[in-house]
Design a protein around this motif. Structure first.
Motif, mmCIF file in Angstrom:
data_model
loop_
_atom_site.group_PDB
_atom_site.id
_atom_site.type_symbol
_atom_site.label_atom_id
_atom_site.label_comp_id
_atom_site.label_asym_id
_atom_site.label_seq_id
_atom_site.Cartn_x
_atom_site.Cartn_y
_atom_site.Cartn_z
ATOM 1 N N ASP A 1 -34.862 38.053 37.268
ATOM 2 C CA ASP A 1 -34.873 36.760 37.958
ATOM 3 C C ASP A 1 -33.583 36.520 38.722
ATOM 4 N N HIS A 2 -32.460 36.997 38.205
ATOM 5 C CA HIS A 2 -31.207 36.868 38.958
ATOM 6 C C HIS A 2 -31.285 37.663 40.252
ATOM 7 N N ALA A 3 -31.773 38.884 40.160
ATOM 8 C CA ALA A 3 -31.907 39.710 41.365
ATOM 9 C C ALA A 3 -32.848 39.063 42.369
ATOM 10 N N GLU A 4 -33.933 38.502 41.859
ATOM 11 C CA GLU A 4 -34.895 37.823 42.733
ATOM 12 C C GLU A 4 -34.266 36.606 43.392
ATOM 13 N N ALA A 5 -33.466 35.847 42.651
ATOM 14 C CA ALA A 5 -32.824 34.657 43.208
ATOM 15 C C ALA A 5 -31.878 35.031 44.348
ATOM 16 N N VAL A 6 -31.107 36.101 44.157
ATOM 17 C CA VAL A 6 -30.184 36.546 45.196
ATOM 18 C C VAL A 6 -30.947 37.034 46.423
ATOM 19 N N ASP A 7 -31.988 37.852 46.185
ATOM 20 C CA ASP A 7 -32.786 38.355 47.307
ATOM 21 C C ASP A 7 -33.434 37.215 48.079
ATOM 22 N N ALA A 8 -34.001 36.251 47.341
ATOM 23 C CA ALA A 8 -34.674 35.135 47.998
ATOM 24 C C ALA A 8 -33.699 34.310 48.833
ATOM 25 N N LEU B 1 -30.859 35.386 50.245
ATOM 26 C CA LEU B 1 -30.452 36.159 51.414
ATOM 27 C C LEU B 1 -31.584 36.295 52.433
ATOM 28 N N GLU B 2 -32.816 36.314 51.940
ATOM 29 C CA GLU B 2 -33.986 36.462 52.819
ATOM 30 C C GLU B 2 -34.545 35.122 53.277
ATOM 31 N N LYS B 3 -33.879 34.037 52.845
ATOM 32 C CA LYS B 3 -34.263 32.670 53.233
ATOM 33 C C LYS B 3 -35.728 32.374 52.914
ATOM 34 N N ARG B 4 -36.102 32.637 51.650
ATOM 35 C CA ARG B 4 -37.449 32.345 51.153
ATOM 36 C C ARG B 4 -37.348 31.750 49.764
ATOM 37 N N SER B 5 -38.465 31.234 49.265
ATOM 38 C CA SER B 5 -38.492 30.677 47.913
ATOM 39 C C SER B 5 -38.590 31.806 46.903
ATOM 40 N N PRO B 6 -37.842 31.742 45.818
ATOM 41 C CA PRO B 6 -37.914 32.795 44.816
ATOM 42 C C PRO B 6 -39.195 32.713 44.006
ATOM 43 N N VAL B 7 -39.593 33.846 43.465
ATOM 44 C CA VAL B 7 -40.732 33.917 42.549
ATOM 45 C C VAL B 7 -40.207 34.491 41.239
#
Length: 268
Positions: free
Chosen positions: A249-256, A258-264
């Motif tokens: 979830d941490h990795a997803e939060a960072v990716d989201a 940087l990619e300007k999207r909502s995290p899943v």
């Protein structure tokens, strides 16, 4: 067989625990009542997919605390036939409730739907966030009955309102209103009674949208921060942060981000 003292209801990542003795204003009378509440809290704690618990009461009260009739008859969770037996009774009855609530790593909201008196108030204070219905009354009223907070209230209440206000409440036994509870920081919101549970669920939704593992770690840090030295909490924070950095979830939060999207989030 009587129904359990606590009604357990699940909605996604949110669990609502309802003390279900409206006819007695959700007073805690028996060791089975205590065991039911401890078991319900433990059930939520043991379920990694639960990210928030709402604690409330059935009917018009949150909890009237202990049962005075059982106290007078010396056959409940309070006094027995000798001081040693009474001491043991508290240690195996109400005190495990305090321990279960304090040690639970799931964020907890007390939705105080009516009067919260004595033990009932301390149950609410063991939750992380407290919101209250208009017209509710709250009191640490043990002194009015010639007794002390046997459930750990002398430790619990100062952590909710500070030592001065807690001392005032415990030593006078005075009842305060919902507005007074808001003013002293005992609760964070006062709401119309018919909006209370909706508000509690909306608040819970704002909590559970966050990564599940980080929520539990954050709550544990908040708990430890109330009783440890800063140096100890810094060490624990570094250890917990090391764990959090390795979650998906941490990795997803960072990716989201940087990619300007909502995290899943998946809770992993």
């Amino acid at each position: 067989m009587s129904t359990p003292f606590v009604r357990y209801e699940r909605n996604g990542a949110i669990v609502t625990l309802t003390m279900d003795r409206a006819e007695s204003r959700n007073a805690i009378a028996t060791h089975q009542d205590c065991a039911d509440l401890v078991a319900a809290v433990q059930r939520a704690q043991d379920d990694a997919s639960v990210s928030c618990v709402i604690l409330t009461g059935a009917g018009s009260a949150f909890s009237a605390g202990g049962n005075l009739k059982a106290m007078k008859e010396r056959n409940g969770i309070g006094p027995l036939d000798a001081p040693d037996a009474t001491r043991a009774n508290y240690r195996r009855g109400v005190q495990p409730i305090a321990q279960a609530l304090w040690n639970c790593e799931v964020p907890m909201i007390a939705a105080i739907n009516g009067h919260a008196i004595g033990l009932g108030l301390d149950l609410a204070c063991l939750c992380d966030i407290r919101i209250v219905a208009e017209g509710s009354k709250l009191a640490s009223s043990f002194i009015k009955m010639g007794i002390v907070p046997g459930d750990g209230g002398a430790w619990i209440l100062p952590r909710a309102v500070g030592l001065s206000k807690a001392s005032e409440m415990i030593l006078t036994g005075d009842t305060i209103t919902a507005a007074e509870a808001l003013a002293c920081g005992l609760v964070s919101q006062v709401l119309p009674a018919d909006q209370l549970l909706a508000a509690a669920n909306a608040l819970a939704e704002r909590i559970v949208c966050n990564p599940a593992k980080a929520l539990r770690l954050s709550k544990r840090l908040l708990r430890e921060g109330q009783q440890q030295r800063l140096s100890d909490v810094l060490e624990l924070s570094a250890a917990f942060q090391a764990l959090a950095h390795e979650t998906r979830d941490h990795a997803e939060a960072v990716d989201a981000f940087l990619e300007k999207r909502s995290p899943v989030f998946t809770g992993k």
